[in-house]
Design a protein around this motif. Structure first.
Motif, PDB file in Angstrom:
ATOM      1  N   GLN A  51       0.833  -1.205   0.000  1.00 17.19           N
ATOM      2  CA  GLN A  51       0.000   0.000   0.000  1.00 17.19           C
ATOM      3  C   GLN A  51       0.870   1.258   0.000  1.00 17.19           C
ATOM      4  O   GLN A  51       0.645   2.191  -0.783  1.00 17.19           O
ATOM      5  N   TYR A  52       1.867   1.288   0.863  1.00 18.83           N
ATOM      6  CA  TYR A  52       2.728   2.464   0.970  1.00 18.83           C
ATOM      7  C   TYR A  52       3.572   2.648  -0.290  1.00 18.83           C
ATOM      8  O   TYR A  52       3.785   3.782  -0.739  1.00 18.83           O
ATOM      9  N   LEU A  53       4.070   1.546  -0.848  1.00 15.93           N
ATOM     10  CA  LEU A  53       4.909   1.642  -2.039  1.00 15.93           C
ATOM     11  C   LEU A  53       4.125   2.198  -3.219  1.00 15.93           C
ATOM     12  O   LEU A  53       4.671   2.923  -4.060  1.00 15.93           O
ATOM     13  N   ALA A  54       2.841   1.873  -3.284  1.00 17.77           N
ATOM     14  CA  ALA A  54       1.993   2.383  -4.365  1.00 17.77           C
ATOM     15  C   ALA A  54       1.694   3.872  -4.193  1.00 17.77           C
ATOM     16  O   ALA A  54       1.394   4.569  -5.173  1.00 17.77           O
ATOM     17  N   ALA A  55       1.820   4.372  -2.952  1.00 15.44           N
ATOM     18  CA  ALA A  55       1.430   5.757  -2.667  1.00 15.44           C
ATOM     19  C   ALA A  55       2.580   6.741  -2.778  1.00 15.44           C
ATOM     20  O   ALA A  55       2.373   7.910  -3.125  1.00 15.44           O
ATOM     21  N   THR A  56       3.800   6.295  -2.472  1.00 12.33           N
ATOM     22  CA  THR A  56       4.909   7.246  -2.415  1.00 12.33           C
ATOM     23  C   THR A  56       6.233   6.512  -2.564  1.00 12.33           C
ATOM     24  O   THR A  56       6.268   5.281  -2.616  1.00 12.33           O
ATOM     25  N   THR A  57       7.331   7.270  -2.624  1.00  8.72           N
ATOM     26  CA  THR A  57       8.665   6.670  -2.683  1.00  8.72           C
ATOM     27  C   THR A  57       9.190   6.492  -1.260  1.00  8.72           C
ATOM     28  O   THR A  57       9.300   7.471  -0.508  1.00  8.72           O
ATOM     29  N   PRO A  58       9.540   5.284  -0.856  1.00 11.13           N
ATOM     30  CA  PRO A  58       9.989   5.043   0.517  1.00 11.13           C
ATOM     31  C   PRO A  58      11.317   5.738   0.819  1.00 11.13           C
ATOM     32  O   PRO A  58      12.154   5.931  -0.068  1.00 11.13           O
ATOM     33  N   ARG A  59      11.494   6.083   2.088  1.00 10.95           N
ATOM     34  CA  ARG A  59      12.774   6.598   2.582  1.00 10.95           C
ATOM     35  C   ARG A  59      13.431   5.618   3.554  1.00 10.95           C
ATOM     36  O   ARG A  59      14.634   5.723   3.796  1.00 10.95           O
ATOM     37  N   TYR A  60      12.628   4.692   4.089  1.00  9.25           N
ATOM     38  CA  TYR A  60      13.170   3.715   5.039  1.00  9.25           C
ATOM     39  C   TYR A  60      12.527   2.346   4.820  1.00  9.25           C
ATOM     40  O   TYR A  60      11.342   2.250   4.498  1.00  9.25           O
ATOM     41  N   PHE A  61      13.333   1.304   5.007  1.00 13.60           N
ATOM     42  CA  PHE A  61      12.840  -0.051   5.213  1.00 13.60           C
ATOM     43  C   PHE A  61      13.053  -0.377   6.695  1.00 13.60           C
ATOM     44  O   PHE A  61      14.066   0.013   7.283  1.00 13.60           O
ATOM     45  N   MET A  62      12.118  -1.125   7.280  1.00 13.20           N
ATOM     46  CA  MET A  62      12.221  -1.533   8.690  1.00 13.20           C
ATOM     47  C   MET A  62      11.926  -3.031   8.744  1.00 13.20           C
ATOM     48  O   MET A  62      10.832  -3.468   8.370  1.00 13.20           O
ATOM     49  N   VAL A  63      12.907  -3.813   9.188  1.00 14.42           N
ATOM     50  CA  VAL A  63      12.808  -5.279   9.143  1.00 14.42           C
ATOM     51  C   VAL A  63      12.974  -5.853  10.537  1.00 14.42           C
ATOM     52  O   VAL A  63      13.971  -5.570  11.217  1.00 14.42           O
ATOM     53  N   ASN A  64      12.010  -6.671  10.956  1.00 16.29           N
ATOM     54  CA  ASN A  64      12.195  -7.410  12.212  1.00 16.29           C
ATOM     55  C   ASN A  64      12.158  -8.906  11.960  1.00 16.29           C
ATOM     56  O   ASN A  64      11.468  -9.383  11.051  1.00 16.29           O
ATOM     57  N   THR A  65      12.932  -9.645  12.738  1.00 14.37           N
ATOM     58  CA  THR A  65      12.875 -11.103  12.695  1.00 14.37           C
ATOM     59  C   THR A  65      12.274 -11.609  14.002  1.00 14.37           C
ATOM     60  O   THR A  65      12.044 -10.851  14.933  1.00 14.37           O
ATOM     61  N   GLY A  66      11.992 -12.915  14.051  1.00  8.89           N
ATOM     62  CA  GLY A  66      11.453 -13.511  15.268  1.00  8.89           C
ATOM     63  C   GLY A  66       9.949 -13.492  15.358  1.00  8.89           C
ATOM     64  O   GLY A  66       9.363 -14.193  16.188  1.00  8.89           O
ATOM     65  N   ASN A  67       9.293 -12.713  14.500  1.00  2.00           N
ATOM     66  CA  ASN A  67       7.835 -12.630  14.512  1.00  2.00           C
ATOM     67  C   ASN A  67       7.381 -12.184  13.127  1.00  2.00           C
ATOM     68  O   ASN A  67       7.785 -11.122  12.645  1.00  2.00           O
ATOM     69  N   ALA A  68       6.519 -12.993  12.478  1.00  4.55           N
ATOM     70  CA  ALA A  68       6.098 -12.713  11.101  1.00  4.55           C
ATOM     71  C   ALA A  68       4.962 -11.705  11.012  1.00  4.55           C
ATOM     72  O   ALA A  68       4.703 -11.167   9.930  1.00  4.55           O
ATOM     73  N   ASN A  69       4.266 -11.466  12.117  1.00  4.68           N
ATOM     74  CA  ASN A  69       3.068 -10.618  12.084  1.00  4.68           C
ATOM     75  C   ASN A  69       2.160 -11.037  10.934  1.00  4.68           C
ATOM     76  O   ASN A  69       1.639 -10.207  10.188  1.00  4.68           O
ATOM     77  N   ALA A  70       1.965 -12.341  10.819  1.00  6.63           N
ATOM     78  CA  ALA A  70       1.096 -12.915   9.788  1.00  6.63           C
ATOM     79  C   ALA A  70      -0.007 -13.711  10.472  1.00  6.63           C
ATOM     80  O   ALA A  70       0.196 -14.296  11.544  1.00  6.63           O
ATOM     81  N   GLY A  71      -1.194 -13.715   9.875  1.00  9.41           N
ATOM     82  CA  GLY A  71      -2.326 -14.372  10.509  1.00  9.41           C
ATOM     83  C   GLY A  71      -2.755 -13.637  11.763  1.00  9.41           C
ATOM     84  O   GLY A  71      -3.276 -14.244  12.704  1.00  9.41           O
ATOM     85  N   THR A  72      -2.551 -12.317  11.790  1.00 11.97           N
ATOM     86  CA  THR A  72      -2.839 -11.527  12.983  1.00 11.97           C
ATOM     87  C   THR A  72      -3.982 -10.532  12.775  1.00 11.97           C
ATOM     88  O   THR A  72      -4.263  -9.715  13.665  1.00 11.97           O
ATOM     89  N   GLY A  73      -4.612 -10.549  11.603  1.00  7.71           N
ATOM     90  CA  GLY A  73      -5.810  -9.767  11.353  1.00  7.71           C
ATOM     91  C   GLY A  73      -5.606  -8.264  11.451  1.00  7.71           C
ATOM     92  O   GLY A  73      -4.518  -7.733  11.215  1.00  7.71           O
ATOM     93  N   ALA A  74      -6.685  -7.570  11.831  1.00 13.58           N
ATOM     94  CA  ALA A  74      -6.655  -6.106  11.910  1.00 13.58           C
ATOM     95  C   ALA A  74      -5.652  -5.625  12.946  1.00 13.58           C
ATOM     96  O   ALA A  74      -5.017  -4.574  12.777  1.00 13.58           O
ATOM     97  N   ALA A  75      -5.488  -6.374  14.021  1.00  9.69           N
ATOM     98  CA  ALA A  75      -4.528  -5.991  15.060  1.00  9.69           C
ATOM     99  C   ALA A  75      -3.110  -5.968  14.497  1.00  9.69           C
ATOM    100  O   ALA A  75      -2.300  -5.099  14.844  1.00  9.69           O
TER     101      ALA A  75
END
Length: 406
Positions: free
Chosen positions: A64-88
């Protein structure tokens, strides 16, 4: 366990791209697990993402963000996929982006989030936000190696590649990192990749270039046939070199840049396979003589993902019958098995629908003993070809995935 040399090559910094790595203690205290990447103003950014319908919250947000503008930062975390977590999960991802944007004094949608790790667990937002200042303070154009380690999950070693080319009298740099060892069959695995160049490349052309590069690299590998919920591959052109902007495929620099970028993508993709979970073999499946690339890929992937073939590879057992069975069930219409020939490295093992007259078991055992194996399949029904890279299936693969959450 991994195949091939572990040592990373020299990693050339890319002007206009900095990386910072720290520990947020997401899963293991003290382990590097949070990486931020800063992109200079004036850059162009293109991305390719998983086609898994259950794509993770950060994937949805990044697209969504990439379609809206040109990014200035990437932010990557490991240890948690934040997938299957719904609206939260979406709210959590956005909260982290807002925190990073506040630190960098930019808009929230200029921060693209990426996560990798266990699916279905809430993102530890407080830990990530608390660690962001340290990651930002660590930003450095030489931070590639630390970032390559910081994005790992079940990987046993970091993956990185770098090249400098003479492009119309200018030195152009392409450097990248990637992670992934299991759940690897990208359809663009748990796979993340970040590649940057200091060339100036027009946005539409950059999107063409990443598609071409991905289709010859990350879309040609498989460890276990599973496509992750979190796959992402990003290509950044920082426009910090003196080379004139590349804005057309007829530009004299286009072919050189495409070759260099694709080469880095292939090196990273092969690195994922070499470090596939429990891998002891690096296997190339090359299919020649097809009527289309699609049918060549059908055969290549059927062989590469066959549990029976992969366990035979692990055992160094030249069980050529398993190869024939996989080829035969690949779904190629009107396949004439009497015209097919199959090689293990340079050893002809099957021809005319059966074992080759020249083949001996000793030859097969010798070919299978190698860490690196090429399975060549000639269909003899056309001129198209396709190559897929894969690994074997070992006891360790089962152990790693059985113990993944413990």
């Amino acid at each position: 366990m991994a195949v091939g040399e572990e040592k990373l090559p020299p990693l050339h910094p890319v002007k206009g791209f900095r990386l910072g790595t720290t520990s947020a203690g997401i899963k293991t205290a003290g382990r590097p697990d949070l990486v931020v990447m800063e992109i200079a103003e004036g850059a162009t950014v293109a991305g390719v993402f998983t086609r898994n319908a259950f794509c993770a919250a950060p994937v949805q947000q990044a697209k969504q963000y990439l379609a809206a503008t040109t990014p200035r930062y990437f932010m990557v975390n490991t240890g948690n996929a934040n997938a299957g977590t719904g609206a939260a999960g979406l709210r959590d991802s956005q909260s982290c982006c807002q925190a990073m944007a506040s630190l960098a004094a930019i808009n929230t949608d200029q921060v693209l989030p990426f996560s990798t790790g266990v699916i279905g667990e809430p993102l530890p937002v407080d830990k990530i936000i608390a660690a962001l200042p340290a990651a930002q303070a660590a930003l450095d154009s030489h931070g590639w190696e630390q970032a390559a380690s910081g994005i790992m999950t079940t990987d046993t070693r970091p993956k990185a590649a770098s090249v400098q080319i003479d492009c119309l009298g200018e030195t152009i740099t392409v450097t990248g990192i990637a992670k992934g060892a299991g759940m690897i069959k990208p359809n663009m695995a748990t796979m993340l990749a970040y590649v940057a160049t200091d060339a100036a490349i027009e946005q539409h052309l950059l999107e063409v270039m990443i598609e071409q590069a991905v289709n010859q690299s990350f879309n040609r590998i498989t460890v276990d046939g599973d496509t992750s919920t979190n796959d992402a591959c990003m290509l950044v052109a920082t426009a910090q070199s003196s080379l004139a902007v590349v804005d057309d495929q007829q530009h004299p620099a286009y072919a050189m840049l495409q070759e260099a970028i694709t080469g880095i993508f292939i090196e990273l993709a092969q690195g994922l396979v070499r470090d596939g979970e429990g891998a002891s073999k690096f296997v190339t499946v090359a299919v020649n003589g097809g009527q289309s690339e699609e049918e060549c890929l059908k055969v290549a992937y059927t062989v590469a993902e066959s549990p029976l073939v992969k366990t035979a590879l692990f055992a160094s057992d030249p069980n050529w019958g398993r190869l024939l069975a996989a080829i035969g069930r690949a779904g190629v219409e009107n396949l004439d098995v009497d015209r097919i020939s199959v090689y293990l490295n340079n050893v002809l093992i099957a021809a005319n629908g059966c074992r080759a007259e020249s083949y001996t078991e000793q030859q097969g055992v010798a070919a299978m003993a190698s860490e690196e194996i090429i399975i060549t399949i000639n269909l003899d029904r056309g001129s198209d070809t396709a190559t897929v890279w894969t690994s074997d299936l070992s006891h360790d693969y089962v152990r790693i995935n059985a113990e993944y959450r413990t």
